[in-house]
Enzyme design. Structure first.
Site, PDB file in Angstrom:
ATOM      1  CD  GLU A 252      92.967 108.859 144.028  1.00  0.00           C
ATOM      2  OE1 GLU A 252      93.383 107.826 143.440  1.00  0.00           O
ATOM      3  OE2 GLU A 252      92.782 108.917 145.248  1.00  0.00           O
ATOM      4  CB  CYS A 286      95.335 105.253 145.963  1.00  0.00           C
ATOM      5  SG  CYS A 286      93.562 105.167 146.251  1.00  0.00           S
TER       6      CYS A 286
END
Length: 485
Positions: A252, A286
């Site tokens: 990720e 993020c």
């Protein structure tokens, strides 16, 4: 000088282990030394892997209800200590306390989801007689744990992103070597103690604090490690993938998440949510709102509204409940963001709010007239900066969003169902969030990106799928005739 959190050794095989070297942990906001942290060498990391490998068969044989019960006890104990845990995050990561409390609440839920999913590991029966010659044979599949999982986690959600790796790994019957971010080791050691108190077998969870390059090299090279699961930068993620060889890898990585605002949207109604998406935890998320593409008819109103709303954010000490924003994770980050903004201004961009550091805190910053090739548009900012761009149509907005090597999540506000469905089809991202910000995430949904934003998905059930391997069992219900004596 008395350290607030004392000396933290390595957690290996269910006990604290001395290291030959220690480093000082500095609070990002107050700059005080808050702990002395063990620095693992290659031998220490190898010892953690060995402990996880020894515990592998114990975890594999453990009944699903036992794994679920351990995870439930972890959730209960963490809930009981939520204030203590949230204060720890506020000190080591400068996360405002109210956001830290929200993270602990989510983390509790994540471990509960893991406990539930531990009891839902299913196989299937295969109708082998669908093919001629396979009559009389019965087949079924079963899911087995991979073994030793190496989990490498970032600083921005030090409890919940650890939970998204450790929870599914334990639920699936694996063992774990956890390498937390250098700035947030205290939360990892905190949860390791809770797992131990909850009855997790020694060696099933090991925590090592080490330089990323050293840990990454050992973990990817050691054949006893079956999988690497990593959340962090694109550069490091690609390096780990190259080194991992035949190991499973889930990554990720970075993002520069975009939000689209159509011309039929009530700007006042969405403003607070957009400000939250851009500036919560100083933009160090993020899927923080970094790029906004708004229809030209609503552009001026959106800019003015977001500027006024952002001015109301309270900057201050992370331990104060009224604080909305505090310090970035390090002063180096202040310097980097300042450089990117100076570059943008030199090339015609305008900073209509912020752009400065106030009492050690980077102020909420709004930029307009930015060329799409600027770093503040193309790279992951990870800072409280949002870039607003006017577009003439939703088609133009879709093109702009997709003009990125990243593709984690994107959001769109629109009252037109056709536009919403087109966004879902055309946006090149792992998740499209309709009538909300791209920063939306709940902990049981599949979460991950495309392009340089990563490989694989998190979200408890989806992470578990990557942490197990399929085994086929075939039984012949019509044994061959016994030959005569």
């Amino acid at each position: 000088m008395m350290l607030r959190y004392g000396v933290k050794k390595l957690w290996i095989d269910g006990k604290w282990c001395e290291a030959t070297k220690y480093s000082q942990l500095i609070a990002p906001y107050s700059k005080e030394r808050i702990a002395s942290i063990a620095v693992a060498g290659e031998a220490d990391i190898a010892a953690a892997i060995a402990a996880a490998d020894r515990a592998r068969q114990t975890m594999k044989r453990m009944a699903a209800h036992e794994r679920a019960a351990i995870l439930e006890r972890v959730a209960v104990q963490l809930k009981e200590r939520e204030v203590e845990a949230a204060q720890l995050i506020a000190y080591e990561a400068a996360k405002p306390l109210k956001l830290a409390l929200a993270e602990i609440e989510r983390t509790v839920q994540t471990y509960k989801f893991a406990a539930e999913e531990a009891k839902r590991i299913y196989g299937e029966t295969i109708p082998l007689d669908a093919q001629r010659g396979a009559e009389g044979k019965v087949a079924y599949t079963m899911q087995e744990p991979l073994g030793v999982i190496a989990a490498i986690t970032p600083f921005n959600f030090p409890f919940n992103l650890v939970a998204h790796k450790v929870g599914p790994a334990i639920a699936a019957g694996n063992t774990v070597v956890l390498k937390p971010a250098s700035q947030t080791p205290l939360s990892a050691y905190f949860i390791a103690e809770i797992f131990h108190q909850a009855g997790l077998p020694s060696g099933a969870l090991n925590v090592i604090t080490a330089p990323g390059a050293v840990a990454g090299d050992v973990l990817t090279r050691d054949e006893r490690v079956a999988m690497i699961t990593f959340t962090g930068s694109e550069q490091i993620g690609k390096q780990l993938q190259q080194q991992a060889g035949m190991k499973k890898v889930v990554l990720e990585l970075g993002s520069n998440a975009a939000l689209i605002v159509d011309n039929n949207v009530n700007i006042a109604a969405i403003a607070e949510r957009v400000v939250t998406g851009a500036f919560a935890y100083q933009g160090q998320v993020c899927i923080a709102v970094q790029r906004i593409y708004v229809h030209e008819s609503s552009y001026e109103q959106l800019v003015n509204t977001l500027v006024e709303r952002s001015k109301q954010l309270k900057l201050g000490h992370p331990l104060e409940l009224e604080t909305n924003m505090s310090a970035l994770i390090s002063e180096r980050e202040d310097e980097r963001v300042q450089q990117w903004l100076e570059e943008a201004k030199a090339k015609g961009a305008k900073v209509v709010l912020g752009g400065t550091v106030i009492d050690g805190i980077f102020a909420p910053t709004i930029v307009v007239d930015a060329h799409p090739d600027l770093q503040i548009c193309r790279e992951e900012l990870f800072a409280p900066v949002v870039v607003i761009t006017a577009v003439s149509s939703m088609d133009e907005a879709f093109v702009q969003v997709n003009d990125s090597r990243y593709g984690l999540q994107a959001g769109i506000y629109t009252n037109d169902m056709t536009t919403a469905l087109r966004a879902a089809q055309q946006l090149e991202v792992g998740g499209v969030i309709i009538n909300d910000i791209p920063t939306f995430r709940v902990d049981h949904m599949p979460y991950g990106g495309v392009k340089s934003s990563g490989i694989g998905r998190e979200g408890v059930k989806y992470a578990m799928q990557a942490m197990m391997q399929l085994k086929l069992v075939v039984m012949n219900s019509m044994p061959a005739a016994i030959p005569p004596i």
